[in-house]
Design a protein around this motif. Structure first.
Motif, PDB file in Angstrom:
ATOM      1  N   MET A 177       0.841  -1.192   0.000  1.00 55.70           N
ATOM      2  CA  MET A 177       0.000   0.000   0.000  1.00 55.70           C
ATOM      3  C   MET A 177       0.882   1.250   0.000  1.00 55.70           C
ATOM      4  O   MET A 177       2.071   1.193   0.321  1.00 55.70           O
ATOM      5  N   PRO A 178       0.333   2.412  -0.345  1.00 52.44           N
ATOM      6  CA  PRO A 178       1.166   3.588  -0.629  1.00 52.44           C
ATOM      7  C   PRO A 178       1.930   4.167   0.545  1.00 52.44           C
ATOM      8  O   PRO A 178       2.918   4.877   0.347  1.00 52.44           O
ATOM      9  N   HIS A 179       1.492   3.902   1.778  1.00 58.72           N
ATOM     10  CA  HIS A 179       2.181   4.464   2.934  1.00 58.72           C
ATOM     11  C   HIS A 179       3.075   3.448   3.644  1.00 58.72           C
ATOM     12  O   HIS A 179       3.616   3.755   4.712  1.00 58.72           O
ATOM     13  N   HIS A 180       3.248   2.272   3.054  1.00 60.67           N
ATOM     14  CA  HIS A 180       4.133   1.280   3.654  1.00 60.67           C
ATOM     15  C   HIS A 180       5.563   1.817   3.684  1.00 60.67           C
ATOM     16  O   HIS A 180       6.067   2.342   2.690  1.00 60.67           O
ATOM     17  N   GLY A 181       6.201   1.719   4.834  1.00 60.21           N
ATOM     18  CA  GLY A 181       7.571   2.224   4.968  1.00 60.21           C
ATOM     19  C   GLY A 181       7.658   3.703   5.289  1.00 60.21           C
ATOM     20  O   GLY A 181       8.755   4.261   5.300  1.00 60.21           O
ATOM     21  N   SER A 182       6.525   4.333   5.566  1.00 66.08           N
ATOM     22  CA  SER A 182       6.489   5.767   5.865  1.00 66.08           C
ATOM     23  C   SER A 182       5.902   5.976   7.260  1.00 66.08           C
ATOM     24  O   SER A 182       4.692   6.179   7.412  1.00 66.08           O
ATOM     25  N   PRO A 183       6.738   5.924   8.290  1.00 59.03           N
ATOM     26  CA  PRO A 183       6.219   5.951   9.661  1.00 59.03           C
ATOM     27  C   PRO A 183       5.438   7.206  10.016  1.00 59.03           C
ATOM     28  O   PRO A 183       4.552   7.165  10.874  1.00 59.03           O
ATOM     29  N   ASP A 184       5.744   8.316   9.352  1.00 59.76           N
ATOM     30  CA  ASP A 184       5.055   9.561   9.689  1.00 59.76           C
ATOM     31  C   ASP A 184       3.647   9.631   9.101  1.00 59.76           C
ATOM     32  O   ASP A 184       2.913  10.584   9.382  1.00 59.76           O
ATOM     33  N   LYS A 185       3.259   8.647   8.283  1.00 57.80           N
ATOM     34  CA  LYS A 185       1.909   8.618   7.732  1.00 57.80           C
ATOM     35  C   LYS A 185       0.962   7.746   8.554  1.00 57.80           C
ATOM     36  O   LYS A 185      -0.184   7.515   8.147  1.00 57.80           O
ATOM     37  N   GLU A 186       1.429   7.273   9.699  1.00 59.27           N
ATOM     38  CA  GLU A 186       0.572   6.523  10.601  1.00 59.27           C
ATOM     39  C   GLU A 186      -0.603   7.419  11.022  1.00 59.27           C
ATOM     40  O   GLU A 186      -0.407   8.481  11.606  1.00 59.27           O
ATOM     41  N   PRO A 187      -1.855   7.022  10.702  1.00 61.30           N
ATOM     42  CA  PRO A 187      -2.999   7.904  10.987  1.00 61.30           C
ATOM     43  C   PRO A 187      -3.094   8.342  12.444  1.00 61.30           C
ATOM     44  O   PRO A 187      -3.394   9.507  12.723  1.00 61.30           O
ATOM     45  N   ALA A 188      -2.830   7.435  13.379  1.00 57.09           N
ATOM     46  CA  ALA A 188      -2.947   7.793  14.790  1.00 57.09           C
ATOM     47  C   ALA A 188      -1.969   8.903  15.159  1.00 57.09           C
ATOM     48  O   ALA A 188      -2.293   9.810  15.940  1.00 57.09           O
ATOM     49  N   ALA A 189      -0.768   8.857  14.573  1.00 55.24           N
ATOM     50  CA  ALA A 189       0.230   9.885  14.862  1.00 55.24           C
ATOM     51  C   ALA A 189      -0.179  11.229  14.282  1.00 55.24           C
ATOM     52  O   ALA A 189       0.011  12.283  14.905  1.00 55.24           O
ATOM     53  N   ARG A 190      -0.748  11.216  13.091  1.00 57.23           N
ATOM     54  CA  ARG A 190      -1.161  12.470  12.461  1.00 57.23           C
ATOM     55  C   ARG A 190      -2.362  13.071  13.195  1.00 57.23           C
ATOM     56  O   ARG A 190      -2.451  14.289  13.386  1.00 57.23           O
ATOM     57  N   LEU A 191      -3.281  12.225  13.612  1.00 56.11           N
ATOM     58  CA  LEU A 191      -4.421  12.723  14.381  1.00 56.11           C
ATOM     59  C   LEU A 191      -3.972  13.278  15.731  1.00 56.11           C
ATOM     60  O   LEU A 191      -4.515  14.280  16.209  1.00 56.11           O
ATOM     61  N   ALA A 192      -2.968  12.654  16.333  1.00 59.55           N
ATOM     62  CA  ALA A 192      -2.443  13.161  17.603  1.00 59.55           C
ATOM     63  C   ALA A 192      -1.806  14.537  17.405  1.00 59.55           C
ATOM     64  O   ALA A 192      -1.955  15.424  18.255  1.00 59.55           O
ATOM     65  N   CYS A 193      -1.098  14.712  16.296  1.00 61.03           N
ATOM     66  CA  CYS A 193      -0.506  16.015  15.990  1.00 61.03           C
ATOM     67  C   CYS A 193      -1.601  17.070  15.815  1.00 61.03           C
ATOM     68  O   CYS A 193      -1.485  18.186  16.342  1.00 61.03           O
ATOM     69  N   LEU A 194      -2.644  16.724  15.094  1.00 56.86           N
ATOM     70  CA  LEU A 194      -3.754  17.653  14.893  1.00 56.86           C
ATOM     71  C   LEU A 194      -4.414  18.018  16.223  1.00 56.86           C
ATOM     72  O   LEU A 194      -4.796  19.170  16.442  1.00 56.86           O
ATOM     73  N   ALA A 195      -4.554  17.041  17.111  1.00 59.31           N
ATOM     74  CA  ALA A 195      -5.150  17.311  18.419  1.00 59.31           C
ATOM     75  C   ALA A 195      -4.253  18.225  19.255  1.00 59.31           C
ATOM     76  O   ALA A 195      -4.741  19.147  19.924  1.00 59.31           O
TER      77      ALA A 195
END
Length: 270
Positions: A177-195
């Motif tokens: 899938m397109p985000h494999h190997g891209s740790p910064d694209k982990e949805p939980a991490a991005r949502l935590a940043c937004l919060a």
């Protein structure tokens, strides 16, 4: 005020295929909320670095280090771009860069050391302050994942920041899938940043990327997560619907693109 769809009602939109009717309904709601107002910001792009530790399969912005090329723009180059933007009537300096490339590349660590910094975010902070002080253009920062300390530091030198959620589906992180190997694209991490940005009261831009393997239901789920964050903090100033385009020399060069109807459906479902 128009009725806000509950999560169940919003998710039901994934089954609708009557795009023209959906567009008409959305246009009516838009007119109630905003009338004919269209806002925009004249901005100049400042690509501080093209290095990134992620390897998103569709990206053409991020590039690996090349011998003879500098890893980062110098302060002089940053100011030259900013002054050109100011002369053209720009009021916003949009800093673009990869996510923490120093965690992946020695060239990034060496480049930062030559500039007198030990992190990309530290150098970004200094360059945003420089542009603001020397030109008066308001920095908007897109540096990737940030914690509470990062946001507090960067808030002092910027008018706003942003991070694309892209998708709330962990499925896109799986192998193939397109985000494999891209740790910064982990949805939980991005949502935590937004919060964290919401708690810090930072005006924030976000959005989703469509056509990279997600379903329509997953698009709506992502938009609902963004709505929940804005309801909690009131800080999301813009939601972008970005359509995937297949580009040469990427792993998704031959992947199908979303058609116009699919893009319109997503925009109006928002």
């Amino acid at each position: 005020m128009p009725h806000q769809l509950c999560a169940e009602e919003a998710l039901a939109l994934a089954e609708r295929r009557d795009t023209p009717k959906l567009m008409a309904e959305a246009a009516r709601l838009r007119d109630i909320g905003h009338g004919g107002l269209v806002s925009y910001s004249r901005k100049v792009f400042i690509p501080l670095t093209h290095l990134c530790r992620d390897v998103c399969h569709y990206c053409t912005f991020a590039k690996p280090p090349k011998k003879g090329e500098t890893a980062y723009l110098t302060p002089e180059q940053v100011l030259e771009i900013a002054h050109m933007g100011a002369a053209a009537g720009c009021t916003e300096a949009l800093f673009t860069l990869g996510d923490k490339p120093e965690l992946r590349y020695q060239a990034a660590r060496d480049g930062l050391a030559r500039l007198g910094y030990d992190s990309t975010l530290g150098y970004l902070e200094a360059m945003a302050a420089l542009v603001l002080r020397e030109t008066g253009i308001l920095p908007h920062l897109n540096p990737g994942l940030m914690n509470a300390e990062d946001l507090a530091r960067l808030r002092k030198v910027s008018a706003s920041m942003g991070i694309m959620l892209e998708s709330a589906s962990p499925r896109l992180m799986q192998k193939g899938m397109p985000h494999h190997g891209s740790p910064d694209k982990e949805p939980a991490a991005r949502l935590a940043c937004l919060a964290e940005a919401g708690r810090a009261r930072v005006p924030f831009t976000s959005g989703i990327l469509i056509g990279i393997g997600e379903t329509r239901r997953e698009r709506i789920e992502a938009l609902l997560r963004l709505r929940d964050l804005h309801d909690a903090h009131g800080h999301i100033q813009e939601i972008i619907i970005q359509n995937f385009r297949a580009k040469p020399d990427t792993r998704m060069a031959n992947a199908p693109e979303p058609n116009t109807d699919d893009l319109l459906w997503t925009i109006w479902s928002r």
